[in-house]
Design an enzyme around this catalytic site. Sequence first.
Site, PDB file in Angstrom:
ATOM      1  N   CYS A   2       0.829  -1.203   0.000  1.00  0.00           N
ATOM      2  CA  CYS A   2       0.000   0.000   0.000  1.00  0.00           C
ATOM      3  C   CYS A   2       0.865   1.256   0.000  1.00  0.00           C
ATOM      4  CB  CYS A   2      -0.868   0.023   1.247  1.00  0.00           C
ATOM      5  SG  CYS A   2      -1.801  -1.489   1.454  1.00  0.00           S
ATOM      6  N   ARG A  28       4.296   1.184  -6.656  1.00  0.00           N
ATOM      7  CA  ARG A  28       4.283   0.135  -5.628  1.00  0.00           C
ATOM      8  C   ARG A  28       3.238  -0.935  -5.930  1.00  0.00           C
ATOM      9  NH1 ARG A  28       6.393   2.137  -0.465  1.00  0.00           N
ATOM     10  NH2 ARG A  28       4.949   0.826   0.680  1.00  0.00           N
ATOM     11  N   TRP A  75      -3.006  -2.354  -1.697  1.00  0.00           N
ATOM     12  CA  TRP A  75      -2.639  -3.661  -2.257  1.00  0.00           C
ATOM     13  C   TRP A  75      -3.234  -4.654  -1.283  1.00  0.00           C
ATOM     14  CZ3 TRP A  75      -0.431  -6.641  -5.974  1.00  0.00           C
ATOM     15  CH2 TRP A  75       0.062  -7.890  -5.597  1.00  0.00           C
ATOM     16  N   ASN A 101      -0.778   0.230   6.143  1.00  0.00           N
ATOM     17  CA  ASN A 101       0.011  -0.649   5.279  1.00  0.00           C
ATOM     18  C   ASN A 101       0.631  -1.688   6.193  1.00  0.00           C
ATOM     19  OD1 ASN A 101       1.766  -1.808   3.443  1.00  0.00           O
ATOM     20  ND2 ASN A 101       3.268  -0.148   3.573  1.00  0.00           N
ATOM     21  N   GLY A 102       0.345  -2.953   5.955  1.00  0.00           N
ATOM     22  CA  GLY A 102       0.902  -4.010   6.805  1.00  0.00           C
ATOM     23  C   GLY A 102      -0.136  -5.074   7.065  1.00  0.00           C
ATOM     24  N   GLU A 479      15.823 -23.592  -8.907  1.00  0.00           N
ATOM     25  CA  GLU A 479      15.487 -22.167  -8.879  1.00  0.00           C
ATOM     26  C   GLU A 479      16.712 -21.306  -9.183  1.00  0.00           C
ATOM     27  OE1 GLU A 479      12.916 -20.602  -9.216  1.00  0.00           O
ATOM     28  OE2 GLU A 479      13.296 -18.595  -8.441  1.00  0.00           O
ATOM     29  N   LYS A 483      16.875 -18.610 -12.293  1.00  0.00           N
ATOM     30  CA  LYS A 483      17.231 -17.183 -12.169  1.00  0.00           C
ATOM     31  C   LYS A 483      18.313 -16.844 -13.180  1.00  0.00           C
ATOM     32  CE  LYS A 483      14.481 -16.178 -10.654  1.00  0.00           C
ATOM     33  NZ  LYS A 483      13.261 -16.702 -10.344  1.00  0.00           N
ATOM     34  N   GLU A 486      16.833 -16.893 -16.792  1.00  0.00           N
ATOM     35  CA  GLU A 486      15.922 -15.770 -17.041  1.00  0.00           C
ATOM     36  C   GLU A 486      16.681 -14.460 -17.222  1.00  0.00           C
ATOM     37  OE1 GLU A 486      11.774 -16.521 -14.676  1.00  0.00           O
ATOM     38  OE2 GLU A 486      13.532 -16.241 -13.430  1.00  0.00           O
ATOM     39  N   HIS A 502      24.345 -39.681 -14.650  1.00  0.00           N
ATOM     40  CA  HIS A 502      23.513 -40.318 -15.681  1.00  0.00           C
ATOM     41  C   HIS A 502      23.275 -39.371 -16.857  1.00  0.00           C
ATOM     42  CE1 HIS A 502      22.827 -43.602 -12.936  1.00  0.00           C
ATOM     43  NE2 HIS A 502      22.483 -42.736 -12.001  1.00  0.00           N
ATOM     44  N   LYS A 602       5.615 -11.102 -16.548  1.00  0.00           N
ATOM     45  CA  LYS A 602       5.406 -11.338 -15.117  1.00  0.00           C
ATOM     46  C   LYS A 602       4.300 -12.353 -14.913  1.00  0.00           C
ATOM     47  CE  LYS A 602       6.232 -10.575 -10.822  1.00  0.00           C
ATOM     48  NZ  LYS A 602       7.436 -11.294 -10.384  1.00  0.00           N
TER      49      LYS A 602
HETATM   50  C1  G6P Z   1       5.929 -16.335 -15.455  1.00  0.00           C
HETATM   51  C2  G6P Z   1       6.880 -15.476 -14.633  1.00  0.00           C
HETATM   52  C3  G6P Z   1       7.570 -16.345 -13.557  1.00  0.00           C
HETATM   53  C4  G6P Z   1       6.532 -17.062 -12.721  1.00  0.00           C
HETATM   54  C5  G6P Z   1       5.576 -17.884 -13.587  1.00  0.00           C
HETATM   55  C6  G6P Z   1       4.409 -18.410 -12.780  1.00  0.00           C
HETATM   56  O1  G6P Z   1       6.664 -17.223 -16.222  1.00  0.00           O
HETATM   57  O2  G6P Z   1       7.850 -14.868 -15.445  1.00  0.00           O
HETATM   58  O3  G6P Z   1       8.371 -15.528 -12.727  1.00  0.00           O
HETATM   59  O4  G6P Z   1       7.178 -17.899 -11.798  1.00  0.00           O
HETATM   60  O5  G6P Z   1       5.017 -17.061 -14.611  1.00  0.00           O
HETATM   61  O6  G6P Z   1       3.663 -17.343 -12.310  1.00  0.00           O
HETATM   62  P1  G6P Z   1       2.667 -17.419 -11.093  1.00  0.00           P
HETATM   63  O7  G6P Z   1       2.059 -16.047 -11.016  1.00  0.00           O
HETATM   64  O8  G6P Z   1       1.656 -18.469 -11.429  1.00  0.00           O
HETATM   65  O9  G6P Z   1       3.452 -17.782  -9.885  1.00  0.00           O
END
Ligand code: G6P
Length: 607
Positions: A2, A28, A75, A101-102, A479, A483, A486, A502, A602
């Site tokens: 927020c 934000r 938010w 906010n919180g 993960e 990163k 990406e 393997h 996103k």
């Molecule tokens: C897209 C984003 C990723 C995200 C994935 C799943 O590929 O670029 O960063 O992990 O979607 O998104 P979600 O909102 O379902 O976690």
Amino acid sequence: MCGIFGCIIRDGKAVRLITDGLKRLEYRGYDSVGVAIVDEGQLQVRKDAGRLEAVVNELKINDMKGKVGMGHTRWATHGAPNMVNAHPHTDGSGRIALVHNGVIENYMELKEELIEKGHNFVSRTDTEVIPHMIEEEMKSDVGLQVAILRVLRRLRGSYAIVVVTSLDPDHIYCARFESPLVLGVSEKGTYCASDVPAILPYTKKVNYLRNGEMAVLSLEGYEIMKVSDGSHVERGLEEITWSLEMAEKQGYRHFMLKEIYEQPNSLRNGLRLQEQYVNLLTQFLDRGREVYLSAAGTSYHSCVAASYIFSKLSRLTTIPVVSSEFIERYGSNVGIDSIVLSVSQSGETYDTLKAIDHARMRAATVLGITNTVGSTLTRVSRAYIIQQSGPEIGVAATKTFTSQVLVLAQLALRLAKMRGKLSQDEQDELEADMKKIPDWVQMTLDMCSEKTKALAEKYVDDKLFLFLGRGVSSATALEGRLKLLELTYVPALAYPAGESKHGPISVIEDGVACVFICPRSETHSHIIGSIMEMKARGAKILAICEEGDEEIKRLADDYIEMPKGIPDIISPIPYVVPQQLMAYHLAVLKGLDPDKPRNLAKSVTVP
Ligand code: G6P
């Protein structure tokens, strides 16, 4: 998260500054907008769901008169994004308005207490209890300042709050605990805001309110006091040298970096889940014939981590599955006894929603974990938990991954308790360890910030990376690889270390970078074996290991040390952090934009 802006001004209309201030906080992320103004002793509130410009026009907000007021962009964390849940919230008499906010952890018990005393609530927010509590305290004739201090002492959780009231039209009251709030003064007036950009056009000298402080704003300036005992606090101003663009990122170069550093805080909020929802989801999980964990991208990796955690702690077998494969792979088996726990930051990912549609059609129970209140996932789930990470602007998920794993780990622990799978001592220890996660992440950031930067310089020209880990660390490796892919577009593989012989070992030749995730665990000796295998074939070893793990440090070409004592089972949360930082620094060194990697979105809402 927020956005908040409040002001008392000498001349003109406060609302002009408020809507301008809110505009500068739009980055934000928000879903609804509201303003409260005191004009000629009357409190007026206008609010609705929607974009700032639309709400301001529709409700003619800029026509509001008065020199004292505040605004809020919400938010959602509790209650859907709609007009009723939008801030400001008022007390029963409509004279006290408050924005927040919180997350208020104990709002349910406070709400019950107030309902018994005859208070009526209109929203589903945690915030609404606060103005009602102030109203209740005012009945004992203590004056507004004391009443607010008393209320603040009873709140558990995080908050930045601002109060505007017709009971005291010449002052604004604000306070913070964990959520930020900053004060400023100029010739024009006195201001408070959740973030510097809102105040920057008026003054570059600000006072950051600290945890457990309240401030009373007037035209003359402000007075700060401690919430605990009301004692006066004296503190000088800080000069802001940031541009508006830098201020939006709190001085960080990119949103991604800001979000990586926000993790101790987002994780603290991730520990403040509503008990009843944790219990509800746990009960459903307990009842399922089989439990699928369905998700995409980073959220899928949190499910992979969770499958180890559920198995080890709660003795529950779960099946992590990428959403786009769910129907083909398991669709025909899903039925009335199946549980599908969907994890999605946005709550709108097409493949995840498709999998849910299918599961619902076959009468399975759908549960959700998401960061977005009001998203489709929250509407179609039987029960859901909001992960409380706050909005994430960087396209690559960072803080939302660590929060998801934390939520899933808390569910696993709750289920373990319910099923009697852990001894009392084990439960107590794990519960205490979960609470330490935000601090461990902070320590990790402190310990590895410089080191990851230096290592990125060393690894910037590498053309191929292999990420390896055993057990739950194989999820951390997945993960870490994602990163890197990406952000840097460098080809990378991730495997459970035991599987490396393997196939993946064939890519190893002199100088290929091999990242090993090695927290202290029962599989430590196996990891050492894998490191030696790779090293013997010329790989360059970068190990992420516990501080003082001399054996690993001796073998590795480079290492990143992590805080001591992190239990293996929750290690993905802190151990992913150096990998996030490495990927970030590598992208910056390569001249790429870490906030907007090419070809990625996103939220993927198309097939
Ligand atoms: C897209 C984003 C990723 C995200 C994935 C799943 O590929 O670029 O960063 O992990 O979607 O998104 P979600 O909102 O379902 O976690």
